[in-house]
Design a protein around this motif. Structure first.
Motif, PDB file in Angstrom:
ATOM      1  N   HIS A   7       0.655  -0.928   0.041  1.00  0.00           N
ATOM      2  CA  HIS A   7      -0.257  -0.287  -0.316  1.00  0.00           C
ATOM      3  C   HIS A   7       1.023   0.857   0.198  1.00  0.00           C
ATOM      4  O   HIS A   7       2.307   1.927   0.691  1.00  0.00           O
ATOM      5  CB  HIS A   7      -0.760  -0.155   1.536  1.00  0.00           C
ATOM      6  CG  HIS A   7      -1.547   1.111   1.653  1.00  0.00           C
ATOM      7  ND1 HIS A   7      -1.648   2.238   2.163  1.00  0.00           N
ATOM      8  CD2 HIS A   7      -2.603   1.833   0.924  1.00  0.00           C
ATOM      9  CE1 HIS A   7      -2.390   2.843   2.166  1.00  0.00           C
ATOM     10  NE2 HIS A   7      -2.966   3.016   0.861  1.00  0.00           N
ATOM     11  N   THR A   8       0.415   2.255  -1.000  1.00  0.00           N
ATOM     12  CA  THR A   8       1.693   3.166  -0.958  1.00  0.00           C
ATOM     13  C   THR A   8       0.961   4.936  -0.700  1.00  0.00           C
ATOM     14  O   THR A   8      -0.706   4.896  -1.311  1.00  0.00           O
ATOM     15  CB  THR A   8       2.229   3.412  -2.552  1.00  0.00           C
ATOM     16  OG1 THR A   8       3.063   2.683  -2.834  1.00  0.00           O
ATOM     17  CG2 THR A   8       3.159   4.641  -2.701  1.00  0.00           C
ATOM     18  N   LEU A   9       1.163   5.454   0.349  1.00  0.00           N
ATOM     19  CA  LEU A   9       0.506   6.811   0.718  1.00  0.00           C
ATOM     20  C   LEU A   9       1.795   7.884   0.583  1.00  0.00           C
ATOM     21  O   LEU A   9       2.277   7.508   1.279  1.00  0.00           O
ATOM     22  CB  LEU A   9      -0.036   6.686   1.361  1.00  0.00           C
ATOM     23  CG  LEU A   9      -0.813   7.902   2.314  1.00  0.00           C
ATOM     24  CD1 LEU A   9      -1.826   8.262   1.581  1.00  0.00           C
ATOM     25  CD2 LEU A   9      -1.822   7.231   3.770  1.00  0.00           C
ATOM     26  N   ARG A  19      -0.108  10.269  -3.179  1.00  0.00           N
ATOM     27  CA  ARG A  19      -0.773   9.241  -4.580  1.00  0.00           C
ATOM     28  C   ARG A  19      -1.342   7.654  -3.170  1.00  0.00           C
ATOM     29  O   ARG A  19      -0.485   8.298  -2.007  1.00  0.00           O
ATOM     30  CB  ARG A  19       0.726   8.271  -4.748  1.00  0.00           C
ATOM     31  CG  ARG A  19       1.054   9.461  -5.896  1.00  0.00           C
ATOM     32  CD  ARG A  19       0.478   8.934  -7.356  1.00  0.00           C
ATOM     33  NE  ARG A  19       1.477   9.439  -7.679  1.00  0.00           N
ATOM     34  CZ  ARG A  19       1.228  10.438  -8.447  1.00  0.00           C
ATOM     35  NH1 ARG A  19       0.075  11.780  -7.845  1.00  0.00           N
ATOM     36  NH2 ARG A  19       1.993  10.941  -9.252  1.00  0.00           N
ATOM     37  N   ASN A  20      -2.219   7.143  -3.706  1.00  0.00           N
ATOM     38  CA  ASN A  20      -3.071   6.874  -3.184  1.00  0.00           C
ATOM     39  C   ASN A  20      -3.183   5.279  -2.940  1.00  0.00           C
ATOM     40  O   ASN A  20      -4.296   5.329  -4.070  1.00  0.00           O
ATOM     41  CB  ASN A  20      -4.398   6.518  -1.876  1.00  0.00           C
ATOM     42  CG  ASN A  20      -4.458   5.716  -0.576  1.00  0.00           C
ATOM     43  OD1 ASN A  20      -3.975   4.871  -0.684  1.00  0.00           O
ATOM     44  ND2 ASN A  20      -5.559   6.139  -0.533  1.00  0.00           N
ATOM     45  N   TYR A  21      -2.979   3.462  -2.917  1.00  0.00           N
ATOM     46  CA  TYR A  21      -3.040   3.044  -4.360  1.00  0.00           C
ATOM     47  C   TYR A  21      -2.272   1.387  -3.586  1.00  0.00           C
ATOM     48  O   TYR A  21      -1.836   1.904  -3.053  1.00  0.00           O
ATOM     49  CB  TYR A  21      -1.823   3.130  -5.809  1.00  0.00           C
ATOM     50  CG  TYR A  21      -0.490   3.573  -5.458  1.00  0.00           C
ATOM     51  CD1 TYR A  21       0.168   2.529  -5.844  1.00  0.00           C
ATOM     52  CD2 TYR A  21      -0.400   4.302  -6.269  1.00  0.00           C
ATOM     53  CE1 TYR A  21       1.289   2.245  -5.826  1.00  0.00           C
ATOM     54  CE2 TYR A  21       1.359   4.954  -5.635  1.00  0.00           C
ATOM     55  CZ  TYR A  21       2.349   3.469  -5.740  1.00  0.00           C
ATOM     56  OH  TYR A  21       3.407   3.921  -5.439  1.00  0.00           O
ATOM     57  N   ILE A  22      -2.653   0.684  -4.202  1.00  0.00           N
ATOM     58  CA  ILE A  22      -2.657  -1.211  -3.325  1.00  0.00           C
ATOM     59  C   ILE A  22      -1.714  -1.455  -4.625  1.00  0.00           C
ATOM     60  O   ILE A  22      -2.272  -1.613  -5.960  1.00  0.00           O
ATOM     61  CB  ILE A  22      -3.507  -1.881  -2.991  1.00  0.00           C
ATOM     62  CG1 ILE A  22      -3.710  -0.555  -2.042  1.00  0.00           C
ATOM     63  CG2 ILE A  22      -2.935  -3.968  -3.053  1.00  0.00           C
ATOM     64  CD1 ILE A  22      -5.356  -1.807  -0.925  1.00  0.00           C
ATOM     65  N   SER A  23      -0.001  -2.139  -4.889  1.00  0.00           N
ATOM     66  CA  SER A  23       0.083  -3.011  -5.652  1.00  0.00           C
ATOM     67  C   SER A  23      -0.112  -4.556  -5.090  1.00  0.00           C
ATOM     68  O   SER A  23       0.406  -5.120  -4.296  1.00  0.00           O
ATOM     69  CB  SER A  23       1.059  -2.257  -6.237  1.00  0.00           C
ATOM     70  OG  SER A  23       1.248  -0.902  -6.782  1.00  0.00           O
ATOM     71  N   ARG A  50       9.380   2.902  -8.178  1.00  0.00           N
ATOM     72  CA  ARG A  50       8.661   4.062  -7.442  1.00  0.00           C
ATOM     73  C   ARG A  50       9.894   5.443  -8.435  1.00  0.00           C
ATOM     74  O   ARG A  50      10.562   5.846  -7.733  1.00  0.00           O
ATOM     75  CB  ARG A  50       7.959   4.042  -6.380  1.00  0.00           C
ATOM     76  CG  ARG A  50       7.236   2.933  -6.227  1.00  0.00           C
ATOM     77  CD  ARG A  50       7.302   3.211  -4.190  1.00  0.00           C
ATOM     78  NE  ARG A  50       6.540   1.565  -3.543  1.00  0.00           N
ATOM     79  CZ  ARG A  50       6.964   0.200  -3.863  1.00  0.00           C
ATOM     80  NH1 ARG A  50       8.961   0.572  -4.204  1.00  0.00           N
ATOM     81  NH2 ARG A  50       6.320  -0.080  -3.766  1.00  0.00           N
ATOM     82  N   ARG A  76       3.140   8.125 -12.822  1.00  0.00           N
ATOM     83  CA  ARG A  76       2.812   6.784 -12.353  1.00  0.00           C
ATOM     84  C   ARG A  76       4.320   5.926 -11.964  1.00  0.00           C
ATOM     85  O   ARG A  76       4.891   6.215 -12.904  1.00  0.00           O
ATOM     86  CB  ARG A  76       2.248   5.700 -13.116  1.00  0.00           C
ATOM     87  CG  ARG A  76       1.197   7.076 -13.515  1.00  0.00           C
ATOM     88  CD  ARG A  76      -0.210   5.851 -14.453  1.00  0.00           C
ATOM     89  NE  ARG A  76       0.752   5.754 -15.909  1.00  0.00           N
ATOM     90  CZ  ARG A  76       0.973   6.675 -16.309  1.00  0.00           C
ATOM     91  NH1 ARG A  76       0.551   8.021 -16.588  1.00  0.00           N
ATOM     92  NH2 ARG A  76       1.488   6.507 -17.609  1.00  0.00           N
TER      93      ARG A  76
END
Length: 180
Positions: A7-9, A19-23, A50, A76
């Motif tokens: 999880h990136t925040l 930014r708020n995403y899950i990979s 990243r 991105r």
């Protein structure tokens, strides 16, 4: 086999970057020993590159009166899928290993520069096109005598990529080969 979840925040008060995403990052490896002297291997993994905070920080940096650099808050992360194959054979005095690896990378980072109407060069970073990489290597080891071993390593690399010329929409296609 494994699966990693990240999880990136990222939040910035000054750079307008959020930014708020899950990979998901799967990886799997299989090895087959067909005999005591031979083996095959196959691996797959997904990787990420990243952007650094400087690359996404949209503040303008003045290098001199005629050139600037600015981060891209819309940049991105770049994802890469990697597949590897391996074959090894080991005799009494000989060992041979052949490795092949290929990868596809999406949205790789590229830097570009445009010249504005006032004659100021404005540089920045953006997501480019996919890139394709391949590698083939051969390793051989020969035990010639008790005190003498000969080892040889040979490789071939190939890269294909496309990126924007400057910060406009024209494309540059590149191919790189190397042999060692």
């Amino acid at each position: 086999a494994g699966l990693r979840l990240e999880h990136t925040l990222i939040k910035s008060e000054t750079g307008n970057v959020n930014r708020n995403y899950i990979s998901f990052f799967p990886n799997v490896g299989l090895t087959f020993n067909t005999s005591e002297t031979q083996s095959f291997g196959l691996t797959y993994s997904r990787r990420i590159q990243r952007p650094s905070f400087q690359q996404i920080n949209n503040n303008v940096f003045y290098n001199d009166p005629y050139s600037t650099w600015q981060g891209n808050p819309f940049l991105r992360p770049a994802f890469e899928d990697v597949l590897s194959l391996n074959y090894s054979w080991m005799g009494k005095k000989i060992m041979i290993s052949v490795d092949a690896q290929g990868s596809i990378s999406k949205d790789r980072f590229s830097e570009g520069t445009i010249l504005d109407p006032e004659g100021i060069s404005r540089s920045g970073v953006y997501n480019g096109s996919p890139a394709y990489f391949a590698n083939l290597s051969l390793y051989a080891k020969f035990d010639i005598s008790k005190w003498w071993t000969l080892q040889m390593n040979h490789g071939y690399n190939y890269q294909q990529y496309a990126q924007q010329a400057g910060l406009n929409n024209s494309r540059l296609i590149g191919h790189e080969y190397s042999l060692w």
